[in-house]
Design a protein around this motif. Structure first.
Motif, PDB file in Angstrom:
ATOM      1  N   GLN A  61       0.829  -1.210   0.000  1.00 10.79           N
ATOM      2  CA  GLN A  61       0.000   0.000   0.000  1.00 10.79           C
ATOM      3  C   GLN A  61       0.863   1.260   0.000  1.00 10.79           C
ATOM      4  OE1 GLN A  61      -2.736  -0.235   3.316  1.00 10.79           O
ATOM      5  NE2 GLN A  61      -4.294  -1.205   2.043  1.00 10.79           N
ATOM      6  N   LEU A  62       1.940   1.248   0.767  1.00 12.61           N
ATOM      7  CA  LEU A  62       2.846   2.403   0.787  1.00 12.61           C
ATOM      8  C   LEU A  62       3.492   2.618  -0.575  1.00 12.61           C
ATOM      9  CD1 LEU A  62       4.584   1.949   4.252  1.00 12.61           C
ATOM     10  CD2 LEU A  62       3.082   3.838   3.590  1.00 12.61           C
ATOM     11  N   MET A  63       3.931   1.528  -1.203  1.00 14.80           N
ATOM     12  CA  MET A  63       4.518   1.657  -2.548  1.00 14.80           C
ATOM     13  C   MET A  63       3.511   2.279  -3.501  1.00 14.80           C
ATOM     14  SD  MET A  63       6.520  -1.833  -3.322  1.00 14.80           S
ATOM     15  CE  MET A  63       7.533  -2.573  -2.076  1.00 14.80           C
ATOM     16  N   ASP A  64       2.301   1.765  -3.491  1.00 14.55           N
ATOM     17  CA  ASP A  64       1.268   2.275  -4.390  1.00 14.55           C
ATOM     18  C   ASP A  64       0.959   3.745  -4.099  1.00 14.55           C
ATOM     19  OD1 ASP A  64       1.139  -0.255  -5.526  1.00 14.55           O
ATOM     20  OD2 ASP A  64      -0.673  -0.833  -4.417  1.00 14.55           O
ATOM     21  N   ALA A  65       0.872   4.101  -2.822  1.00 11.11           N
ATOM     22  CA  ALA A  65       0.562   5.478  -2.439  1.00 11.11           C
ATOM     23  C   ALA A  65       1.674   6.448  -2.822  1.00 11.11           C
ATOM     24  CB  ALA A  65       0.300   5.554  -0.930  1.00 11.11           C
ATOM     25  N   ALA A  69       5.790   0.835  -7.984  1.00 12.85           N
ATOM     26  CA  ALA A  69       7.123   0.308  -8.295  1.00 12.85           C
ATOM     27  C   ALA A  69       7.536   0.673  -9.715  1.00 12.85           C
ATOM     28  CB  ALA A  69       7.137  -1.207  -8.128  1.00 12.85           C
ATOM     29  N   LYS A  70       8.804   0.890  -9.897  1.00 13.00           N
ATOM     30  CA  LYS A  70       9.337   1.241 -11.218  1.00 13.00           C
ATOM     31  C   LYS A  70       9.064   0.150 -12.260  1.00 13.00           C
ATOM     32  CE  LYS A  70      12.889   4.581  -9.915  1.00 13.00           C
ATOM     33  NZ  LYS A  70      11.987   5.296  -9.104  1.00 13.00           N
ATOM     34  N   SER A  71       9.054  -1.109 -11.838  1.00  6.35           N
ATOM     35  CA  SER A  71       8.814  -2.213 -12.775  1.00  6.35           C
ATOM     36  C   SER A  71       7.418  -2.166 -13.387  1.00  6.35           C
ATOM     37  CB  SER A  71       9.024  -3.562 -12.090  1.00  6.35           C
ATOM     38  OG  SER A  71       8.070  -3.746 -11.058  1.00  6.35           O
ATOM     39  N   THR A  72       6.513  -1.419 -12.760  1.00  7.56           N
ATOM     40  CA  THR A  72       5.153  -1.280 -13.286  1.00  7.56           C
ATOM     41  C   THR A  72       4.914   0.120 -13.850  1.00  7.56           C
ATOM     42  OG1 THR A  72       4.255  -0.643 -11.113  1.00  7.56           O
ATOM     43  CG2 THR A  72       4.250  -3.002 -11.666  1.00  7.56           C
ATOM     44  N   GLY A  73       6.017   0.840 -14.108  1.00  6.15           N
ATOM     45  CA  GLY A  73       5.911   2.191 -14.639  1.00  6.15           C
ATOM     46  C   GLY A  73       5.747   3.256 -13.580  1.00  6.15           C
ATOM     47  N   GLY A  74       5.934   2.885 -12.326  1.00 11.48           N
ATOM     48  CA  GLY A  74       5.735   3.813 -11.215  1.00 11.48           C
ATOM     49  C   GLY A  74       6.918   4.721 -10.941  1.00 11.48           C
TER      50      GLY A  74
END
Length: 104
Positions: A61-65, A69-74
């Motif tokens: 949840q913290l990563m998403d917020a 993640a960079k691997s998903t284009g984040g």
């Protein structure tokens, strides 16, 4: 826990465990953290629990917020998700987190 890059503003999210207090466990993890050399500041405790499913869900949840993640284009400081989208237990981890800490 989270760590913020002082130059880019990226936030790295992680989880740790140990036999000390939550604060001591985070300090011990941070002492030789792989992100320190990349300009990330000190780790800050977010939530603590003895329920590993809750903590696993909270890390994601913290990563998403913080941008994903960079691997998903984040844009977060994390290279990959803490929980793969293919992980059959992902919903269980997120539910445990929401049940214990409420939704982010």
């Amino acid at each position: 826990y989270t760590k913020t890059n002082t130059k880019t503003g990226e936030v790295y999210s992680g989880r740790t465990s140990g036999k000390g207090s939550p604060t001591d466990n985070v300090k011990a993890r941070d002492a030789n953290h792989h992100k320190n050399k990349d300009g990330f500041g000190p780790a800050t405790l977010d939530k603590s629990s003895e329920n590993s499913d809750s903590i696993r869900g909270r890390e994601q949840q913290l990563m998403d917020a913080n941008g994903g993640a960079k691997s998903t284009g984040g844009t977060s400081g994390n290279a990959v998700n803490g929980i793969s989208n293919n992980n059959p237990n992902k919903d269980q981890y997120i539910k445990a987190c929401n049940d214990e800490f409420c939704k982010f």
